[in-house]
Write a protein that holds these residues in place. Structure first.
Motif, PDB file in Angstrom:
ATOM      1  N   THR A   1       0.866  -1.196   0.000  1.00 31.48           N
ATOM      2  CA  THR A   1       0.000   0.000   0.000  1.00 31.48           C
ATOM      3  C   THR A   1       0.897   1.238   0.000  1.00 31.48           C
ATOM      4  N   TRP A   2       1.185   1.791   1.197  1.00 33.30           N
ATOM      5  CA  TRP A   2       1.990   3.007   1.290  1.00 33.30           C
ATOM      6  C   TRP A   2       3.418   2.804   0.796  1.00 33.30           C
ATOM      7  N   GLU A   3       3.915   1.566   0.826  1.00 32.93           N
ATOM      8  CA  GLU A   3       5.302   1.311   0.454  1.00 32.93           C
ATOM      9  C   GLU A   3       5.601   1.735  -0.988  1.00 32.93           C
ATOM     10  N   ALA A   4       4.601   1.584  -1.854  1.00 32.36           N
ATOM     11  CA  ALA A   4       4.810   1.877  -3.273  1.00 32.36           C
ATOM     12  C   ALA A   4       5.111   3.352  -3.525  1.00 32.36           C
ATOM     13  N   ASP A   5       4.741   4.225  -2.589  1.00 25.02           N
ATOM     14  CA  ASP A   5       4.989   5.654  -2.769  1.00 25.02           C
ATOM     15  C   ASP A   5       6.466   6.013  -2.610  1.00 25.02           C
ATOM     16  N   PHE A   6       7.265   5.115  -2.076  1.00 24.25           N
ATOM     17  CA  PHE A   6       8.650   5.444  -1.741  1.00 24.25           C
ATOM     18  C   PHE A   6       9.671   4.777  -2.660  1.00 24.25           C
ATOM     19  N   VAL A   7       9.215   4.024  -3.635  1.00 26.13           N
ATOM     20  CA  VAL A   7      10.142   3.303  -4.510  1.00 26.13           C
ATOM     21  C   VAL A   7       9.685   3.425  -5.954  1.00 26.13           C
ATOM     22  N   ASP A   8      10.585   3.111  -6.860  1.00 17.58           N
ATOM     23  CA  ASP A   8      10.271   3.169  -8.286  1.00 17.58           C
ATOM     24  C   ASP A   8       9.541   1.931  -8.776  1.00 17.58           C
ATOM     25  N   ARG A   9       9.863   0.766  -8.186  1.00 20.50           N
ATOM     26  CA  ARG A   9       9.217  -0.476  -8.604  1.00 20.50           C
ATOM     27  C   ARG A   9       8.942  -1.349  -7.401  1.00 20.50           C
ATOM     28  N   VAL A  10       7.823  -2.011  -7.435  1.00 22.40           N
ATOM     29  CA  VAL A  10       7.483  -3.022  -6.436  1.00 22.40           C
ATOM     30  C   VAL A  10       7.236  -4.336  -7.150  1.00 22.40           C
ATOM     31  N   VAL A  11       7.894  -5.383  -6.706  1.00 28.79           N
ATOM     32  CA  VAL A  11       7.639  -6.730  -7.216  1.00 28.79           C
ATOM     33  C   VAL A  11       6.994  -7.511  -6.083  1.00 28.79           C
ATOM     34  N   GLU A  12       5.797  -7.989  -6.303  1.00 30.27           N
ATOM     35  CA  GLU A  12       5.081  -8.672  -5.237  1.00 30.27           C
ATOM     36  C   GLU A  12       5.577 -10.107  -5.075  1.00 30.27           C
ATOM     37  N   ALA A  13       5.775 -10.480  -3.820  1.00 30.53           N
ATOM     38  CA  ALA A  13       6.173 -11.850  -3.480  1.00 30.53           C
ATOM     39  C   ALA A  13       5.793 -12.085  -2.029  1.00 30.53           C
ATOM     40  N   ASP A  14       5.554 -13.323  -1.684  1.00 28.77           N
ATOM     41  CA  ASP A  14       5.300 -13.686  -0.296  1.00 28.77           C
ATOM     42  C   ASP A  14       6.645 -13.803   0.409  1.00 28.77           C
ATOM     43  N   THR A  15       7.012 -12.768   1.174  1.00 27.00           N
ATOM     44  CA  THR A  15       8.334 -12.767   1.804  1.00 27.00           C
ATOM     45  C   THR A  15       8.425 -13.735   2.970  1.00 27.00           C
ATOM     46  N   ALA A  16       7.333 -14.398   3.313  1.00 25.15           N
ATOM     47  CA  ALA A  16       7.407 -15.492   4.276  1.00 25.15           C
ATOM     48  C   ALA A  16       7.944 -16.763   3.625  1.00 25.15           C
ATOM     49  N   ASP A  17       8.082 -16.738   2.292  1.00 23.91           N
ATOM     50  CA  ASP A  17       8.576 -17.889   1.533  1.00 23.91           C
ATOM     51  C   ASP A  17       9.917 -17.503   0.920  1.00 23.91           C
ATOM     52  N   LEU A  18      11.003 -18.089   1.438  1.00 22.46           N
ATOM     53  CA  LEU A  18      12.337 -17.736   0.955  1.00 22.46           C
ATOM     54  C   LEU A  18      12.501 -18.013  -0.540  1.00 22.46           C
ATOM     55  N   GLN A  19      11.999 -19.152  -1.013  1.00 22.83           N
ATOM     56  CA  GLN A  19      12.174 -19.495  -2.416  1.00 22.83           C
ATOM     57  C   GLN A  19      11.387 -18.547  -3.309  1.00 22.83           C
ATOM     58  N   GLU A  20      10.175 -18.208  -2.915  1.00 16.48           N
ATOM     59  CA  GLU A  20       9.380 -17.279  -3.714  1.00 16.48           C
ATOM     60  C   GLU A  20      10.041 -15.902  -3.762  1.00 16.48           C
ATOM     61  N   THR A  21      10.621 -15.483  -2.641  1.00 13.10           N
ATOM     62  CA  THR A  21      11.322 -14.204  -2.602  1.00 13.10           C
ATOM     63  C   THR A  21      12.531 -14.225  -3.522  1.00 13.10           C
ATOM     64  N   LEU A  22      13.294 -15.304  -3.471  1.00  9.05           N
ATOM     65  CA  LEU A  22      14.483 -15.422  -4.316  1.00  9.05           C
ATOM     66  C   LEU A  22      14.097 -15.474  -5.797  1.00  9.05           C
ATOM     67  N   ASP A  23      13.045 -16.205  -6.132  1.00 11.90           N
ATOM     68  CA  ASP A  23      12.593 -16.274  -7.523  1.00 11.90           C
ATOM     69  C   ASP A  23      12.151 -14.899  -8.022  1.00 11.90           C
ATOM     70  N   ALA A  24      11.453 -14.153  -7.178  1.00 10.04           N
ATOM     71  CA  ALA A  24      11.005 -12.815  -7.575  1.00 10.04           C
ATOM     72  C   ALA A  24      12.200 -11.893  -7.818  1.00 10.04           C
ATOM     73  N   ALA A  25      13.226 -12.014  -6.981  1.00  8.82           N
ATOM     74  CA  ALA A  25      14.427 -11.194  -7.167  1.00  8.82           C
ATOM     75  C   ALA A  25      15.145 -11.560  -8.461  1.00  8.82           C
ATOM     76  N   ARG A  26      15.180 -12.849  -8.776  1.00  8.22           N
ATOM     77  CA  ARG A  26      15.796 -13.266 -10.039  1.00  8.22           C
ATOM     78  C   ARG A  26      15.061 -12.663 -11.228  1.00  8.22           C
ATOM     79  N   ARG A  27      13.714 -12.681 -11.186  1.00 14.46           N
ATOM     80  CA  ARG A  27      12.935 -12.118 -12.292  1.00 14.46           C
ATOM     81  C   ARG A  27      13.178 -10.618 -12.409  1.00 14.46           C
ATOM     82  N   LEU A  28      13.256  -9.963 -11.271  1.00 11.27           N
ATOM     83  CA  LEU A  28      13.512  -8.525 -11.282  1.00 11.27           C
ATOM     84  C   LEU A  28      14.882  -8.223 -11.878  1.00 11.27           C
TER      85      LEU A  28
END
Length: 386
Positions: free
Chosen positions: A5-32
């Motif tokens: 929500t408010w986080e998007a106002d402070f950055v240029d890009r947001v990539v959504e991922a479930d940060t409770a899941d290490l693998q999903e977070t890592l996969d999202a970072a790779r795509r980014l």
């Protein structure tokens, strides 16, 4: 994260991922990284449970960061205690317990009073002192239940639960004063930026952190020992890059007992307090370290006496407001006064709470004046719940 929500106002890009899941977070970072037109130059987090994820992403992208093993050791409190023991750091006795019978066996070895705590917790949530067998029998089950149901959002929750079988940590209670040490690690070298005293007694049964002051008023000989012990703790965990937040107890005899080291900046208003007192911006410094630049850790001026007061509701309920904030905000000594929630929010109290409900950050000419200011603001502010 999911659903920003408010986080998007402070950055240029947001990539959504479930940060409770290490693998999903890592996969999202790779795509980014594959999709980004500019090179990614740094990875960092300010959130306790995301330290392992940030370390994994930084390792994937070959960027400076707390290492993956160090990030794990800084989150798993039993592994941390074991590493501190191997480094011969002074610390309380400790043991694991999966049920009340094991807890009683541990108590016979460690001795009362005991502190019960989660293995991957934070913010003193589900941490409680018990003084005898009756207290242990009364509170063990509820602390154990909260220690596992209260941290399901943590990326290490599943693996830690599988490894330890729903155990919790039992530690010997260390009487004495408490401090926190804020450091920046560069190339394996510890730079202590500030030490906060916690002048109020923290004797339990819960351990709410209410009042911090900096610079420390401890004698230089003790400060030197604290600095050395902090560096030893970093080496024990393998932390050679980034920011850390380390807590100690100091006994009446002046002995140090390390409590924990976190592989991140101190939470709450610690960052603002260090900046107001020393003039050193630890976020800027961490950004420099995380992108391979040289961090400026030289204070631009003598440290200014600074304090912050964290206020809590006296009982759980629905937040209706915080009385006295306007009066405090008008005080020339006050740099910041913040209420974290909104009217209508549900608020919790220890042991179920992991944070205060707001804070006041202030400074003055002397440590004694800061102490007087804390007493004034504590009397003015009250959290109202229905």
């Amino acid at each position: 994260m999911k659903n920003p929500t408010w986080e998007a106002d402070f950055v240029d890009r947001v990539v959504e991922a479930d940060t409770a899941d290490l693998q999903e977070t890592l996969d999202a970072a790779r795509r980014l990284a594959a999709d980004e037109t500019e090179p990614i130059r740094g990875v960092l987090t300010f959130v306790e449970q995301s330290v392992p994820a940030a370390a994994a992403v930084a390792a994937e992208l070959d960027l400076p960061s707390v290492g993956e093993q160090a990030a794990y050791l800084a989150r798993d409190k039993f592994a941390m205690r074991t590493a501190f023991g191997a480094a011969q750091l002074g610390q309380p006795g400790f043991a694991l317990a999966r049920d009340l019978a094991e807890a009683r066996e541990a108590a016979a070895l460690v001795g009362y009073p005991l502190v019960l705590k989660p293995l991957i917790g934070g913010g003193s949530k589900y941490v409680r002192r018990v003084d005898d067998d009756a207290g242990l029998a009364e509170h063990f089950d509820s602390i154990q239940r909260g220690a596992w149901t209260g941290f399901t959002h943590d990326p290490l929750h599943v693996s830690t639960r599988q490894e330890y079988g729903e155990a919790i940590l039992l530690e010997g209670y260390v009487p004495g004063s408490e401090i926190s040490v804020e450091s920046i690690m560069v190339g394996g070298r510890t730079h202590v930026v500030a030490i906060h005293d916690k002048p109020l007694p923290m004797e339990g049964p819960f351990f709410e952190e209410v009042y911090y002051t900096t610079p420390t008023r401890l004698p230089q000989e003790l400060v030197d020992r604290i600095t050395a012990a902090t560096a030893t703790a970093h080496r024990a965990l393998g932390i050679d890059t980034g920011a850390t937040h380390t807590e100690f107890r100091i006994t009446a005899e002046g002995d140090l007992r390390i409590l924990e080291t976190a592989g991140r900046l101190g939470g709450g208003p610690v960052y603002q307090s260090v900046l107001l007192s020393t003039g050193i911006d630890m976020v800027d410094a961490l950004l420099d370290v995380s992108t391979g630049r040289e961090a400026d850790l030289v204070p631009p001026r003598p440290a200014k006496p600074t304090g912050f007061y964290l206020f809590f509701a006296e009982r759980a309920g629905e937040l209706t407001g915080v009385h006295g904030m306007d009066k405090v905000a008008d005080d020339e000594r006050v740099a910041e006064v913040v209420m974290y929630g909104e009217p209508g929010d549900k608020v919790l109290v220890p042991p179920h709470a992991s944070a205060a409900h707001g804070h006041v950050l202030f400074s003055d000419e002397t440590a004694e004046a800061v102490e007087a200011g804390f007493r004034e603001f504590r009397d003015i502010i009250s959290v109202e719940v229905s």
